[in-house]
Design a protein around this motif. Structure first.
Motif, mmCIF file in Angstrom:
data_model
loop_
_atom_site.group_PDB
_atom_site.id
_atom_site.type_symbol
_atom_site.label_atom_id
_atom_site.label_comp_id
_atom_site.label_asym_id
_atom_site.label_seq_id
_atom_site.Cartn_x
_atom_site.Cartn_y
_atom_site.Cartn_z
ATOM 1 N N PRO A 73 0.746 -1.039 -0.010
ATOM 2 C CA PRO A 73 0.011 -0.029 0.044
ATOM 3 C C PRO A 73 0.752 1.336 0.096
ATOM 4 O O PRO A 73 0.382 2.010 -0.377
ATOM 5 C CB PRO A 73 -0.784 0.080 1.164
ATOM 6 C CG PRO A 73 0.110 -0.961 2.135
ATOM 7 C CD PRO A 73 0.551 -1.992 1.180
ATOM 8 N N HIS A 74 2.206 1.458 0.358
ATOM 9 C CA HIS A 74 3.037 2.502 0.422
ATOM 10 C C HIS A 74 3.955 2.516 -0.931
ATOM 11 O O HIS A 74 4.943 3.297 -0.553
ATOM 12 C CB HIS A 74 3.530 2.444 1.821
ATOM 13 C CG HIS A 74 2.894 2.248 2.941
ATOM 14 N ND1 HIS A 74 1.746 3.414 3.271
ATOM 15 C CD2 HIS A 74 2.369 1.243 3.844
ATOM 16 C CE1 HIS A 74 0.981 2.950 4.246
ATOM 17 N NE2 HIS A 74 1.296 1.757 4.579
ATOM 18 N N LEU A 75 3.697 2.002 -1.899
ATOM 19 C CA LEU A 75 4.660 1.851 -2.787
ATOM 20 C C LEU A 75 4.053 2.499 -4.055
ATOM 21 O O LEU A 75 2.887 2.255 -4.489
ATOM 22 C CB LEU A 75 5.231 0.722 -3.386
ATOM 23 C CG LEU A 75 6.111 -0.177 -2.105
ATOM 24 C CD1 LEU A 75 6.657 -1.475 -2.773
ATOM 25 C CD2 LEU A 75 7.307 0.734 -1.773
ATOM 26 N N ASN A 76 4.610 3.286 -4.923
ATOM 27 C CA ASN A 76 4.267 3.878 -6.289
ATOM 28 C C ASN A 76 5.238 3.181 -7.002
ATOM 29 O O ASN A 76 6.394 3.374 -7.184
ATOM 30 C CB ASN A 76 4.581 5.302 -6.452
ATOM 31 C CG ASN A 76 4.447 5.819 -7.825
ATOM 32 O OD1 ASN A 76 3.283 5.372 -8.468
ATOM 33 N ND2 ASN A 76 5.112 6.755 -8.028
ATOM 34 N N VAL A 77 4.615 2.176 -7.743
ATOM 35 C CA VAL A 77 5.546 1.192 -8.760
ATOM 36 C C VAL A 77 5.467 1.696 -10.398
ATOM 37 O O VAL A 77 4.296 1.888 -10.756
ATOM 38 C CB VAL A 77 4.771 -0.352 -8.735
ATOM 39 C CG1 VAL A 77 5.868 -1.198 -9.531
ATOM 40 C CG2 VAL A 77 4.617 -0.667 -7.254
ATOM 41 N N ILE A 78 6.448 1.964 -10.867
ATOM 42 C CA ILE A 78 6.816 2.232 -12.178
ATOM 43 C C ILE A 78 7.558 1.003 -12.689
ATOM 44 O O ILE A 78 8.664 0.671 -12.571
ATOM 45 C CB ILE A 78 7.678 3.590 -12.062
ATOM 46 C CG1 ILE A 78 7.335 4.796 -11.341
ATOM 47 C CG2 ILE A 78 8.065 3.969 -13.607
ATOM 48 C CD1 ILE A 78 8.311 5.515 -11.099
ATOM 49 N N GLU A 79 6.488 0.509 -13.622
ATOM 50 C CA GLU A 79 7.280 -0.580 -14.224
ATOM 51 C C GLU A 79 7.681 -0.378 -15.780
ATOM 52 O O GLU A 79 7.019 0.212 -16.419
ATOM 53 C CB GLU A 79 5.864 -1.817 -14.550
ATOM 54 C CG GLU A 79 6.218 -3.065 -15.141
ATOM 55 C CD GLU A 79 5.262 -3.811 -15.472
ATOM 56 O OE1 GLU A 79 5.293 -4.811 -16.408
ATOM 57 O OE2 GLU A 79 4.093 -3.956 -14.602
#
Length: 252
Positions: A73-79
């Protein structure tokens, strides 16, 4: 399900708890800071960073790992492939004047990543990266040493750097065949003004035949540009301090 390390991504996952704690202490993250982790993998470094920061941005190329990371919940994931990430735009998107970058970089593309980030250095506060030990030795090398290279010059003109932590192969799963280390890179507050592309070209020519005197390489390159100033080409590339390369490209 256990994730199998993928050789094509250069994956070696950090598992040593004491080393992880030492790396986080070296980074010294503060709550709310705009930190970006490159290659979080199985989140060994990610979780302790989040605990101190509250929120973390991560860049992950492996689709399966990115899917796992999105559950946090506390990650902004850039794939994405990090070499395709526009860090200047990312800083603007995050409304951050400067980013702090961290990560265990894939050793097979570590130099391209470092050169890519050099193009976005204006929006970078600092960088803490785990790399192959011999690469860091080249990054921080002094002139007239065997490790002093094109990489040394192209990074030292723009960053203050130090080797902050040794990491043995046993700290990873699977264990790499090389020693690792963590480097701290802090962009210089008042860097010299120069043409970066010209600097890259000049240094590449200088180190193209490092065992030969510069009159055979850089000397001819300078002649082709009708350089009328003075530069001692009766030396090898590894004998020229960074400041002299900087002065030469500025004179051009």
């Amino acid at each position: 399900m256990k994730h199998i390390a993928r050789k094509r991504f250069g994956q070696h996952f950090l598992t040593d708890g004491a080393i992880i704690e030492s790396i986080v202490d070296a980074i010294c993250p503060q709550a709310g800071e705009p930190v970006v982790e490159i290659g979080p993998g199985l989140a060994a470094l990610t979780q302790p960073l989040v605990e101190r920061l509250g929120h973390l941005n991560v860049i992950e190329l492996d689709r399966d790992l990115a899917t796992r990371l999105r559950e946090h919940p506390h990650l902004n994931v850039i794939e994405s492939d990090v070499l395709r990430v526009d860090f200047t735009q990312l800083a603007a998107t995050l409304k951050a004047p400067k980013l702090r970058l961290v990560g265990n970089l894939p050793y097979n593309i570590s130099s391209p990543i470092l050169f890519h980030l050099l193009g976005h250095v204006a929006v970078i506060e600092d960088q803490h990266f785990m790399l192959q030990k011999e690469v860091i030795d080249r990054m921080v090398a002094s002139p007239s040493s065997s490790d002093y290279s094109r990489l040394s010059v192209m990074l030292q003109w723009r960053y203050a750097m130090e080797d902050v932590l040794f990491v043995p192969p046993a700290s990873f799963d699977p264990s790499p065949r090389v020693d690792s280390a963590v480097v701290r890179m802090v962009p210089l507050a008042t860097p010299p003004q120069l043409d970066v592309k010209l600097m890259e070209e000049m240094v590449k020519v200088a180190f193209s035949q490092r065992r030969k005197l510069l009159r055979h390489t850089l000397g001819r390159w300078l002649e082709g540009r009708n350089f009328a100033g003075h530069f001692d080409v009766q030396r090898r590339a590894e004998e020229v301090p960074v400041a002299e390369y900087v002065a030469l490209v500025q004179n051009l």
